[in-house]
Design a protein around this motif. Structure first.
Motif, PDB file in Angstrom:
ATOM      1  N   GLY A 189       0.584  -1.223  -0.110  1.00 13.56           N
ATOM      2  CA  GLY A 189       0.064   0.035   0.112  1.00 13.56           C
ATOM      3  C   GLY A 189       0.672   1.392  -0.137  1.00 13.56           C
ATOM      4  N   THR A 190       1.873   1.249  -0.060  1.00 14.32           N
ATOM      5  CA  THR A 190       2.826   2.409   0.123  1.00 14.32           C
ATOM      6  C   THR A 190       3.257   2.960  -1.509  1.00 14.32           C
ATOM      7  OG1 THR A 190       4.900   1.429   0.655  1.00 14.32           O
ATOM      8  CG2 THR A 190       3.715   2.534   2.361  1.00 14.32           C
ATOM      9  N   TYR A 191       2.383   3.240  -2.339  1.00 15.15           N
ATOM     10  CA  TYR A 191       2.677   3.547  -3.802  1.00 15.15           C
ATOM     11  C   TYR A 191       2.274   5.141  -3.634  1.00 15.15           C
ATOM     12  CZ  TYR A 191      -2.230   2.466  -3.447  1.00 15.15           C
ATOM     13  OH  TYR A 191      -3.697   2.176  -2.858  1.00 15.15           O
ATOM     14  N   ILE A 192       2.966   5.849  -4.374  1.00 16.80           N
ATOM     15  CA  ILE A 192       2.587   7.299  -4.668  1.00 16.80           C
ATOM     16  C   ILE A 192       1.877   7.595  -6.029  1.00 16.80           C
ATOM     17  CG2 ILE A 192       3.162   9.547  -4.548  1.00 16.80           C
ATOM     18  CD1 ILE A 192       5.517   8.783  -2.778  1.00 16.80           C
ATOM     19  N   PHE A 193       2.534   7.228  -7.229  1.00 15.79           N
ATOM     20  CA  PHE A 193       2.320   7.524  -8.466  1.00 15.79           C
ATOM     21  C   PHE A 193       1.481   6.271  -9.025  1.00 15.79           C
ATOM     22  CE2 PHE A 193       6.517   9.215  -7.337  1.00 15.79           C
ATOM     23  CZ  PHE A 193       6.163  10.387  -7.053  1.00 15.79           C
ATOM     24  N   PRO A 194       0.885   6.556 -10.298  1.00 17.24           N
ATOM     25  CA  PRO A 194       0.330   5.314 -10.945  1.00 17.24           C
ATOM     26  C   PRO A 194       1.388   4.353 -11.451  1.00 17.24           C
ATOM     27  CG  PRO A 194      -0.441   7.647 -11.903  1.00 17.24           C
ATOM     28  CD  PRO A 194       0.590   7.728 -10.988  1.00 17.24           C
ATOM     29  N   PRO A 195       0.729   3.117 -11.653  1.00 15.38           N
ATOM     30  CA  PRO A 195       1.662   2.082 -11.767  1.00 15.38           C
ATOM     31  C   PRO A 195       2.686   2.196 -13.088  1.00 15.38           C
ATOM     32  CG  PRO A 195      -0.548   1.132 -11.697  1.00 15.38           C
ATOM     33  CD  PRO A 195      -0.782   2.632 -11.631  1.00 15.38           C
ATOM     34  N   GLN A 196       2.356   2.874 -14.135  1.00 11.45           N
ATOM     35  CA  GLN A 196       3.249   3.198 -15.314  1.00 11.45           C
ATOM     36  C   GLN A 196       4.653   3.988 -14.797  1.00 11.45           C
ATOM     37  OE1 GLN A 196       3.884   1.291 -17.959  1.00 11.45           O
ATOM     38  NE2 GLN A 196       2.119   0.175 -18.488  1.00 11.45           N
ATOM     39  N   PRO A 197       4.330   5.231 -14.479  1.00  8.50           N
ATOM     40  CA  PRO A 197       5.522   6.005 -14.086  1.00  8.50           C
ATOM     41  C   PRO A 197       6.287   5.264 -12.786  1.00  8.50           C
ATOM     42  CG  PRO A 197       3.344   7.092 -13.567  1.00  8.50           C
ATOM     43  CD  PRO A 197       3.194   6.044 -14.588  1.00  8.50           C
ATOM     44  N   SER A 198       5.442   4.603 -12.047  1.00  9.78           N
ATOM     45  CA  SER A 198       6.021   3.831 -10.804  1.00  9.78           C
ATOM     46  C   SER A 198       7.099   3.068 -11.212  1.00  9.78           C
ATOM     47  CB  SER A 198       5.151   3.221  -9.967  1.00  9.78           C
ATOM     48  OG  SER A 198       4.398   3.875  -9.355  1.00  9.78           O
ATOM     49  N   LEU A 199       6.509   2.115 -12.293  1.00 12.32           N
ATOM     50  CA  LEU A 199       7.388   1.044 -13.039  1.00 12.32           C
ATOM     51  C   LEU A 199       8.775   1.780 -13.648  1.00 12.32           C
ATOM     52  CD1 LEU A 199       7.677  -1.837 -13.468  1.00 12.32           C
ATOM     53  CD2 LEU A 199       6.357  -1.396 -15.505  1.00 12.32           C
ATOM     54  N   LYS A 200       8.441   3.097 -14.195  1.00 12.29           N
ATOM     55  CA  LYS A 200       9.583   3.843 -14.896  1.00 12.29           C
ATOM     56  C   LYS A 200      10.779   4.212 -13.843  1.00 12.29           C
ATOM     57  CE  LYS A 200      11.075   8.357 -15.898  1.00 12.29           C
ATOM     58  NZ  LYS A 200      12.458   8.139 -16.230  1.00 12.29           N
ATOM     59  N   LEU A 201      10.148   4.457 -12.700  1.00 13.99           N
ATOM     60  CA  LEU A 201      11.155   5.168 -11.713  1.00 13.99           C
ATOM     61  C   LEU A 201      11.960   3.837 -11.221  1.00 13.99           C
ATOM     62  CD1 LEU A 201       8.981   7.736  -9.212  1.00 13.99           C
ATOM     63  CD2 LEU A 201      11.145   7.942 -10.708  1.00 13.99           C
ATOM     64  N   ALA A 202      11.249   2.734 -10.913  1.00 17.87           N
ATOM     65  CA  ALA A 202      11.903   1.550 -10.309  1.00 17.87           C
ATOM     66  C   ALA A 202      13.200   1.181 -11.455  1.00 17.87           C
ATOM     67  CB  ALA A 202      11.069   0.477 -10.222  1.00 17.87           C
ATOM     68  N   LEU A 203      12.921   1.163 -12.688  1.00 14.90           N
ATOM     69  CA  LEU A 203      13.889   0.666 -13.686  1.00 14.90           C
ATOM     70  C   LEU A 203      14.967   2.048 -13.698  1.00 14.90           C
ATOM     71  CD1 LEU A 203      11.456  -0.595 -16.426  1.00 14.90           C
ATOM     72  CD2 LEU A 203      13.090  -1.676 -14.933  1.00 14.90           C
ATOM     73  N   ASP A 204      14.341   3.141 -13.619  1.00 13.42           N
ATOM     74  CA  ASP A 204      15.698   4.038 -13.543  1.00 13.42           C
ATOM     75  C   ASP A 204      16.715   3.848 -12.597  1.00 13.42           C
ATOM     76  OD1 ASP A 204      14.365   5.803 -15.569  1.00 13.42           O
ATOM     77  OD2 ASP A 204      13.794   7.282 -13.980  1.00 13.42           O
ATOM     78  N   ILE A 205      16.541   3.150 -11.339  1.00 16.47           N
ATOM     79  CA  ILE A 205      17.286   2.543 -10.414  1.00 16.47           C
ATOM     80  C   ILE A 205      18.121   1.634 -11.020  1.00 16.47           C
ATOM     81  CG2 ILE A 205      17.905   1.534  -8.138  1.00 16.47           C
ATOM     82  CD1 ILE A 205      15.535   3.301  -6.956  1.00 16.47           C
ATOM     83  N   VAL A 206      17.578   0.714 -11.774  1.00 10.88           N
ATOM     84  CA  VAL A 206      18.083  -0.426 -12.257  1.00 10.88           C
ATOM     85  C   VAL A 206      19.213  -0.013 -13.370  1.00 10.88           C
ATOM     86  CG1 VAL A 206      17.839  -2.390 -13.888  1.00 10.88           C
ATOM     87  CG2 VAL A 206      16.301  -2.284 -11.893  1.00 10.88           C
ATOM     88  N   GLU A 207      18.912   0.887 -14.027  1.00 13.79           N
ATOM     89  CA  GLU A 207      19.681   1.491 -15.197  1.00 13.79           C
ATOM     90  C   GLU A 207      20.794   2.422 -14.721  1.00 13.79           C
ATOM     91  OE1 GLU A 207      18.552   3.450 -19.392  1.00 13.79           O
ATOM     92  OE2 GLU A 207      17.912   4.753 -17.766  1.00 13.79           O
ATOM     93  N   TYR A 208      20.645   3.038 -13.731  1.00 17.27           N
ATOM     94  CA  TYR A 208      21.563   4.055 -13.053  1.00 17.27           C
ATOM     95  C   TYR A 208      22.787   3.204 -12.520  1.00 17.27           C
ATOM     96  CZ  TYR A 208      23.983   7.709 -10.774  1.00 17.27           C
ATOM     97  OH  TYR A 208      24.908   8.569  -9.962  1.00 17.27           O
ATOM     98  N   CYS A 209      22.232   2.255 -11.627  1.00 10.55           N
ATOM     99  CA  CYS A 209      23.230   1.550 -11.022  1.00 10.55           C
ATOM    100  C   CYS A 209      24.033   0.367 -11.777  1.00 10.55           C
ATOM    101  CB  CYS A 209      22.455   0.511  -9.600  1.00 10.55           C
ATOM    102  SG  CYS A 209      21.783   1.581  -8.470  1.00 10.55           S
ATOM    103  N   GLN A 210      23.578   0.121 -12.761  1.00 12.02           N
ATOM    104  CA  GLN A 210      24.239  -0.572 -13.760  1.00 12.02           C
ATOM    105  C   GLN A 210      25.376  -0.120 -14.444  1.00 12.02           C
ATOM    106  OE1 GLN A 210      21.775  -2.335 -17.016  1.00 12.02           O
ATOM    107  NE2 GLN A 210      23.799  -2.291 -18.383  1.00 12.02           N
ATOM    108  N   ARG A 211      25.169   1.137 -14.630  1.00 12.78           N
ATOM    109  CA  ARG A 211      26.288   2.020 -14.929  1.00 12.78           C
ATOM    110  C   ARG A 211      27.316   2.461 -13.893  1.00 12.78           C
ATOM    111  NH1 ARG A 211      22.487   4.791 -19.010  1.00 12.78           N
ATOM    112  NH2 ARG A 211      22.316   3.122 -20.410  1.00 12.78           N
ATOM    113  N   HIS A 212      26.552   2.807 -12.747  1.00 14.35           N
ATOM    114  CA  HIS A 212      27.535   3.766 -11.682  1.00 14.35           C
ATOM    115  C   HIS A 212      27.688   2.982 -10.566  1.00 14.35           C
ATOM    116  CE1 HIS A 212      27.172   6.936 -14.486  1.00 14.35           C
ATOM    117  NE2 HIS A 212      25.931   6.803 -14.639  1.00 14.35           N
ATOM    118  N   VAL A 213      26.800   2.057 -10.168  1.00 12.36           N
ATOM    119  CA  VAL A 213      26.999   1.407  -8.891  1.00 12.36           C
ATOM    120  C   VAL A 213      26.853  -0.141  -8.675  1.00 12.36           C
ATOM    121  CG1 VAL A 213      26.251   1.704  -6.304  1.00 12.36           C
ATOM    122  CG2 VAL A 213      25.287   3.224  -8.060  1.00 12.36           C
TER     123      VAL A 213
END
Lengths: 528, 129
Positions: free
Chosen positions: A175-199
């Motif tokens: 129950g701790t969502y904020i944004f609708p499912p699509q942009p939520s999924l985008k944010l989650a993948l931003d972390i995946v993509e960023y860390c793959q390159r930098h962390v």
């Protein structure tokens, strides 16, 4: 009388070689550390390295959490697991009207980088891995850890830890969502993509079944829905152009420890086998690391009982036993007084000692997957795998997990299982000692309860007001403007969030920019 | 006689509603009309829904320790809207020592952890007759 597992799988009186013929061994089990990984993700398992004893903590202010973390590390804890308060999880500052009464309550309050700096004061980030239970606001909290690392002189490439970052299960369970499912999924993948390159050593997602189980799902649903969420993330990452073998090795998983010892162990073994097959056959992963279902296991809090609460120490010991026999990489043990309030320090110590007793006194860690070849456990592993696969086919036919969630199917399935479970408790078919059988008239041990400090909220608000007076408003505004442009261009938000965090923009301010662009989601409710 | 109308809500930021949804299911099965507002409701939202839906009972679930701050807001709001007749029930993770305080504020009954949902159904039915 009928005998079934906790999830309703029929159990025979005796199992024999007919239930697990010798010829199945190479295909279904194989050596530990080899496909299909039923026996474990590493060849030597705990002989090579014990599981991480990862106790969940964090409450009140950053100062108090820092003290609890240092205490846990001194006591031999080998990893930290950070709980955040609900305003932090939901992108609200401590001075937001909706945050009233919730600041520092179920976890630590983090408004800005200043709080994160305090939390890790004297804790070198290159020596300790930190797991953060954070989802909707994960990009902000991860950026804060990166910034603290930078200030400690630890390069991002050396940081290790985990962001839960599993937003899909928030829509169906926690129950701790904020944004609708699509942009939520985008944010989650931003972390995946960023860390793959930098962390590169960061575990970008911990795809969690634990909360799905706690919401009422049975063991099979827990496994199936966790894997369905994983499939949804991996498909979305591939659509974004990421290569499976580049990001999949940094995904990790968690499953709950419920009541039925053998069913839970079979669930973990089935999970590894089924996941490896999905990664190989469906996603064509080649790197063996992509096939590993690395897991964290947690005591299901819902199995703890408020009546005669010391009995919970025994329940938690069983949870840890399931975790070890199930071959998890990290284990959390719950505290016996959790059903009342946040755990006391004494209860937190017992929970950790429970794991240490299993690790060092019981001989459990001497050999890998000691239950392999048990006719019963192997037969149950097969059956759970088969039933979970049925769910996965059904979800595929619906158009995938996002569609299955949005249609309400997943919510209804979980709700129906929760009702079934409750009925069995009502009728006494499922026994809960101290609750529906063997009740005791005496009040029993009254826990020495952790008292929420009423000063936490005003103190945190004062700190926030001071910070706002101290920082440069121009820097903050510019960083927030940049973030807004990044979002409008649909780029990865991480670099802009990192800049905003370093300018001491608050969690609430950063999320307000996102809220303005994506809006807030209101989930449909299923109760029938 | 009209069916008992029950408004259920999670007030505050906590997102765990397995318990409240179970209660909803049991109440509906017992023939009551249930309106579940869902997660993260403010006291004001609960009060205005209670007014609009003309309910007999308001049930609030708290698991994050914020009941002593949020429950009184709902009670005060109901009073201000002339709904003091509405029966307010609380359930969830509430310490026994908080029960008298909630009752003094006007909560009719507090259901502690481990309460069978059927007991809540019986309580509402008993109060209605």
């Amino acid at each position: 009388m009928s005998f079934t597992t906790d999830s309703g799988i029929p159990v025979k009186a005796v199992y024999t070689p007919d239930d697990f013929p010798e010829r199945d061994y190479p295909k279904k089990l194989g050596a530990p550390g080899e496909y299909p990984y039923t026996r474990g993700v590493y060849p030597t398992m705990y002989r090579g390295q014990l599981w991480t004893m990862r106790q969940y903590a964090g409450f009140g202010t950053a100062e108090e959490t820092n003290r609890r973390f240092r205490y846990l590390l001194e006591q031999g804890s080998t990893g930290l697991s950070m709980a955040f308060d609900l305003p932090t999880q939901l992108g609200l500052d401590s001075d937001a009207p909706a945050a009233e009464g919730a600041v520092g309550r179920v976890g630590v309050a983090v408004d800005s980088l200043a709080d994160m700096e305090t939390i890790f004061e004297g804790i070198p980030l290159d020596k300790v891995s930190t797991s953060m239970t954070i989802n909707a606001t994960a990009p902000v909290l991860l950026a804060m850890v990166l910034a603290v690392g930078e200030r400690q002189g630890v390069p991002a490439a050396k940081l290790s830890g985990t962001t839960q970052n599993d937003i899909l299960k928030e829509f169906i369970a926690r129950g701790t969502y904020i944004f609708p499912p699509q942009p939520s999924l985008k944010l989650a993948l931003d972390i995946v993509e960023y860390c793959q390159r930098h962390v590169p050593r960061w575990n970008t997602m911990n795809i969690a079944g634990y909360h799905i189980r706690e919401a009422g799902a049975d063991a099979i649903q827990e496994l199936a829905f966790t894997l369905a969420n994983a499939i949804a993330y991996i498909e979305a990452a591939v659509r974004r152009g990421l290569a499976v073998d580049e990001f999949a090795p940094r995904l990790s998983y968690s499953l709950g420890c419920f009541r039925d010892l053998f069913e839970e162990i079979a669930k973990y073994r089935a999970a590894r086998r089924l996941f490896a097959r999905i990664m190989k056959e469906r996603f064509h992963a080649r790197d063996p690391k992509s096939l590993l279902f690395r897991t964290f296991s947690g005591s299901c809090g819902s199995t703890l009982v408020a009546q005669q609460p010391l009995n919970n120490i025994v329940r938690v010991t069983l949870h840890a036993l399931m975790g070890v026999l199930g071959g998890h990489q990290a284990i959390h043990t719950a505290c016996w007084d959790e059903g009342f309030a946040l755990p006391s320090q004494e209860a937190a110590t017992i929970a950790l000692r429970t794991q240490q007793i299993l690790a060092y006194e019981s001989g459990l860690a001497n050999t890998v997957d000691p239950l392999a070849g048990s006719y019963y456990v192997e037969s149950l592993t097969d059956e759970i795998e088969r039933r979970a696969e049925e769910y996965l086919s059904k979800i595929d036919a619906m158009g995938g997990m996002l569609a299955a969630i949005e249609s309400g199917y997943i919510g209804r399935e979980i709700q129906a299982a929760a009702v079934r479970y409750q009925r069995a408790v009502d009728s006494g078919e499922k026994v809960i000692v101290g609750l529906n059988k063997f009740q005791s008239e005496e009040a029993g041990e009254t826990p020495d309860l952790f008292e929420a400090d009423p000063e936490v909220e005003p103190r945190q608000k004062r700190k926030l007001a001071e910070l706002k007076g101290r920082r440069s408003p121009d820097e903050v505004n510019q960083a927030l403007r940049q973030l807004q442009e990044t979002i409008a261009r649909n780029e990865n938000v991480m670099p802009a969030v990192l800049d905003a965090v370093k300018a001491y923009a608050t969690v609430g301010e950063i999320c307000a920019v996102m809220r303005k662009h994506w809006g807030e989601y209101r989930a449909p409710v299923h109760i029938a | 006689m009209k069916n008992t109308r029950v408004l259920l809500a999670k007030v505050g930021l906590d997102g765990h509603d397995r318990g409240l949804k179970l209660v909803a299911h049991y109440l509906m099965e017992a023939g009551m009309e249930v309106i579940y507002l869902g997660l993260r409701q403010t006291p004001e939202q609960v009060v205005s829904a209670a007014l609009e839906e003309d309910v007999d009972v308001v049930g609030l679930s708290f698991l994050a320790g914020d009941h002593l701050i949020l429950a009184p807001r709902v009670l005060e709001g109901l009073k201000r809207s002339g709904l003091e007749e509405v029966m307010v029930l609380v359930g969830g993770i509430v310490l026994e020592r908080d029960v008298p305080r909630l009752e003094a504020m006007g909560v009719r009954k507090v259901f502690l952890p481990g309460t069978p949902p059927g007991e809540i159904v019986n309580f509402i039915q008993g109060a209605a007759t």
